[in-house]
Design an enzyme around this catalytic site. Structure first.
Site, PDB file in Angstrom:
ATOM      1  N   SER A  74      17.935  60.603  33.647  1.00 19.85           N
ATOM      2  CA  SER A  74      18.452  60.463  32.276  1.00 19.85           C
ATOM      3  C   SER A  74      18.203  61.770  31.530  1.00 19.85           C
ATOM      4  CB  SER A  74      17.689  59.317  31.593  1.00 19.85           C
ATOM      5  OG  SER A  74      17.644  59.469  30.193  1.00 19.85           O
ATOM      6  N   TYR A 133      10.765  54.390  28.367  1.00 19.21           N
ATOM      7  CA  TYR A 133      11.975  54.781  29.101  1.00 19.21           C
ATOM      8  C   TYR A 133      11.889  56.255  29.526  1.00 19.21           C
ATOM      9  CZ  TYR A 133      16.958  55.140  30.216  1.00 19.21           C
ATOM     10  OH  TYR A 133      18.158  55.335  30.867  1.00 19.21           O
TER      11      TYR A 133
END
Ligand SMILES: NC(=O)c1ccc[n+]([C@@H]2O[C@H](COP(=O)([O-])OP(=O)(O)OC[C@H]3O[C@@H](n4cnc5c(N)ncnc54)[C@H](OP(=O)(O)O)[C@@H]3O)[C@@H](O)[C@H]2O)c1
Length: 251
Positions: A143, A156
């Protein structure tokens, strides 16, 4: 140069919807037999039917990526059916957004376990099949937050930073087995995971302002990178995270 995946078998976690589904469709279109796992049987069935309608072959099972025994069972059955597991895509992921001091412990664990511990479990189960063949391509989904810090994304970002690092370690450990390990780092794409962001016009405007290409990506735009990393066209690339982000990270 060969982008064909004919005769290959690909195991994709989180292949039922969103980015994992786009990648699954791409690998199938390139000729691979695909096998997908997620927790929702109805979504798996729908994706498998779409693939079969397009002339592909798709195996599936409703499996939680945190459950080693279920993953082992599915991988064993898949190997017995197809004779190889050549490609592994670790795409299953979740997010929970909280400011750091209010981040609940159970949600921290859910995010870390789904996004990071699952890559450890599923790779530990599947890589031995690749070792037998002395061939394999592992693609992890990282990501922008593997590199950048965004507020309310502590768990995250920690999980995705670790996924990029784990990618490097696996690349080094398995290079002598002919197993190449890379990651794709998507920018922002509209999926169930990011839906709430896309409901906020200010957020969307901010995202676009950060992207040199000035638009949000569509999941199909991950297909080329996925097929490239899964195919022999990328046979001298390992340990990399390739960002598909409209240029966000370089601006
Ligand atoms: N969308 C973006 O902008 C973006 C950006 C960067 C990275 N990513 C990453 O891309 C990957 C896919 O995300 P997405 O945006 O496509 O989200 P999504 O549409 O919510 O898809 C997530 C997938 O993971 C599966 N999954 C979640 N928890 C699972 C579990 N415990 N066991 C098995 N499967 C599980 C989901 O199925 P079930 O819920 O049915 O289990 C679903 O198939 C994730 O790793 C995410 O972090 C997304």
């Amino acid at each position: 140069m060969n982008f064909s995946l004919k005769g290959k078998t690909a195991f994709i976690t989180g292949g039922s919807r969103g980015l994992g589904k786009a990648i699954t469709m791409a690998l199938s279109e390139a000729g691979a037999t695909v096998a997908i796992v997620s927790r929702t049987e109805s979504e798996l069935k729908k994706t498998a039917e779409e693939i079969e309608e397009n002339g592909g072959t798709c195996h599936y099972s409703a499996v939680d990526v945190q459950n080693r025994e279920e993953i082992e069972k599915f991988a064993k059955e898949l190997f017995e059916k197809t004779g190889s597991i050549d490609i592994l895509v670790n795409a299953a992921g979740i997010n929970r957004r909280h400011s750091f001091l209010e981040f609940p412990e159970d949600e921290w664990d859910q995010v870390i376990n789904t996004n990071l511990r699952s890559v450890y479990i599923v790779s530990q189960v599947v890589i031995p099949y690749m070792q037998k063949q002395q061939y394999g391509k592992v693609i992890n989904i990282a990501s922008l937050t593997s590199e950048l810090g965004f507020p309310n994304m502590a768990a995250y970002a920690a999980s995705k930073g670790a996924v990029s690092q784990l990618t490097k370690v696996l690349a080094v450990e398995f290079a002598n087995d002919g197993i190449l390990v890379n990651a794709i780092g998507p920018g922002y794409f509209k999926t169930e995971l990011t839906m709430s962001l896309f409901e906020d016009e200010e957020k969307v405007a901010w995202m676009k302002s950060r992207i040199p290409l000035k638009r949000i990506g569509v999941p199909d735009e991950l297909k080329g990178t996925a097929v490239f990393l899964a195919s022999s066209a990328s046979d001298y690339i390992t340990g990399q995270t390739i960002y598909v982000d409209g240029g966000w990270l370089i601006s």
